[in-house]
Design a protein around this motif. Structure first.
Motif, PDB file in Angstrom:
ATOM      1  N   THR A   1     121.242  67.190  89.979  1.00 47.14           N
ATOM      2  CA  THR A   1     122.465  67.670  90.361  1.00 47.14           C
ATOM      3  C   THR A   1     122.222  68.450  91.629  1.00 47.14           C
ATOM      4  OG1 THR A   1     123.837  68.082  88.226  1.00 47.14           O
ATOM      5  CG2 THR A   1     123.991  69.566  90.269  1.00 47.14           C
ATOM      6  N   GLU A   2     122.093  67.806  92.539  1.00 49.63           N
ATOM      7  CA  GLU A   2     121.424  68.893  94.241  1.00 49.63           C
ATOM      8  C   GLU A   2     122.909  69.196  94.681  1.00 49.63           C
ATOM      9  OE1 GLU A   2     118.427  66.829  95.861  1.00 49.63           O
ATOM     10  OE2 GLU A   2     119.689  66.967  97.549  1.00 49.63           O
ATOM     11  N   PHE A   3     122.268  71.079  95.233  1.00 50.35           N
ATOM     12  CA  PHE A   3     124.090  71.482  96.548  1.00 50.35           C
ATOM     13  C   PHE A   3     123.139  71.596  97.940  1.00 50.35           C
ATOM     14  CE2 PHE A   3     124.679  72.935  91.479  1.00 50.35           C
ATOM     15  CZ  PHE A   3     125.807  72.734  92.417  1.00 50.35           C
ATOM     16  N   ARG A   4     123.456  71.171  98.688  1.00 52.45           N
ATOM     17  CA  ARG A   4     123.167  70.868 100.426  1.00 52.45           C
ATOM     18  C   ARG A   4     124.300  72.043 100.813  1.00 52.45           C
ATOM     19  NH1 ARG A   4     122.773  65.106 102.299  1.00 52.45           N
ATOM     20  NH2 ARG A   4     122.133  65.040 101.152  1.00 52.45           N
ATOM     21  N   PHE A   5     123.829  72.301 102.321  1.00 47.59           N
ATOM     22  CA  PHE A   5     124.050  72.809 102.486  1.00 47.59           C
ATOM     23  C   PHE A   5     124.451  72.201 103.982  1.00 47.59           C
ATOM     24  CE2 PHE A   5     125.097  76.424 105.730  1.00 47.59           C
ATOM     25  CZ  PHE A   5     126.547  76.379 106.124  1.00 47.59           C
ATOM     26  N   THR A   6     124.739  72.108 105.167  1.00 43.56           N
ATOM     27  CA  THR A   6     124.304  71.331 106.426  1.00 43.56           C
ATOM     28  C   THR A   6     125.373  72.230 108.108  1.00 43.56           C
ATOM     29  OG1 THR A   6     124.701  69.091 105.440  1.00 43.56           O
ATOM     30  CG2 THR A   6     124.973  69.226 106.819  1.00 43.56           C
ATOM     31  N   LEU A   7     124.571  72.034 109.073  1.00 38.57           N
ATOM     32  CA  LEU A   7     125.327  72.528 109.602  1.00 38.57           C
ATOM     33  C   LEU A   7     125.317  71.420 110.603  1.00 38.57           C
ATOM     34  CD1 LEU A   7     126.390  74.358 112.343  1.00 38.57           C
ATOM     35  CD2 LEU A   7     123.986  75.294 112.770  1.00 38.57           C
ATOM     36  N   GLY A   8     125.889  71.454 110.697  1.00 37.87           N
ATOM     37  CA  GLY A   8     126.054  69.972 111.537  1.00 37.87           C
ATOM     38  C   GLY A   8     126.960  70.003 113.403  1.00 37.87           C
ATOM     39  N   GLY A   9     126.514  69.453 114.483  1.00 41.93           N
ATOM     40  CA  GLY A   9     126.976  69.379 115.351  1.00 41.93           C
ATOM     41  C   GLY A   9     127.267  67.953 116.234  1.00 41.93           C
ATOM     42  N   SER A  10     128.068  68.192 117.435  1.00 41.81           N
ATOM     43  CA  SER A  10     128.353  66.607 118.011  1.00 41.81           C
ATOM     44  C   SER A  10     129.531  67.380 119.113  1.00 41.81           C
ATOM     45  CB  SER A  10     128.974  65.565 116.881  1.00 41.81           C
ATOM     46  OG  SER A  10     130.370  66.162 116.417  1.00 41.81           O
TER      47      SER A  10
END
Length: 209
Positions: free
Chosen positions: A83-92
């Motif tokens: 199990t893996e958790f990920r937090f992502t900041l995205g931009g477009s």
């Protein structure tokens, strides 16, 4: 609506943090990625933007970057090997041309009239949208040189333009399949994903600590 969305997002983040506190993670990592511009970016320019431009005698023209890019910066941790958790900041963002029409008098309300047959370029406009996404992944074959994983989560959108009247727009993030290459500190990844970060293609490099 805004309060409910923020409450759900906070609960997901608290659940992930609590899971980390209960069990030592298998590892931390950070990664940067890029991909095809998210689907929600096709709504730009928005109706409100077009109305705003029309009041000034302007209209939109050619979009300079119809397919992207979308950029992402992520931090992730393993709760356990599966199990893996990920937090992502995205931009477009979208860059498109603006056309200005000339004025020829005023209407009965005193507002300027615009001649749609007489126009000139008025530069470009850049509309950006950012995403904050929390995801959970199941690792199908942990420890292999090529790890396969699937998962999903919830993202919030915010930016220089609003796609709806609310300041935040919640969207699900779904990753049917992803692959991570490499067993050392440096690794690469490719994902088939749909959501706030990218649409269909997402890839990049990461570093394990």
């Amino acid at each position: 609506m805004r309060t409910r969305v923020l409450a759900v997002f906070a609960l997901l983040l608290a659940w992930a943090t609590d899971a980390l506190a209960q069990e030592n993670p298998a590892g931390w990592s950070v990664q940067v990625g890029t991909g095809i511009i998210p689907y929600h970016m096709t709504l730009i320019p928005t109706r409100s933007t077009l109305q705003e431009l029309a009041r000034s005698g302007q209209s939109t023209g050619t979009i300079h970057n119809p397919y992207g890019p979308a950029l992402s910066l992520s931090g992730s941790f393993r709760r356990r090997k599966w199990t893996e958790f990920r937090f992502t900041l995205g931009g477009s963002w979208r860059v498109y041309e603006i056309t200005q029409y000339s004025v020829f008098g005023t209407d009965p309300d005193g507002k300027p009239r615009y001649d749609l047959t007489d126009s000139h370029p008025a530069g470009t406009r850049n509309d950006s949208v950012f995403s904050f996404t929390l995801e959970c992944f199941h690792i199908w074959n942990p420890g292999r040189t090529v790890e396969l994983y699937s998962g999903g989560g919830l993202g919030l959108l915010a930016g220089s333009v609003r796609l709806i009247n609310e300041p935040f727009l919640p969207l699900p993030e779904i990753t049917p399949i992803g692959a991570r290459f490499g067993r050392g500190h440096l690794y690469g990844f490719l994902e088939l994903t749909i959501g706030p970060i990218t649409t269909l293609g997402h890839g990049g490099v990461g570093w394990r600590f």
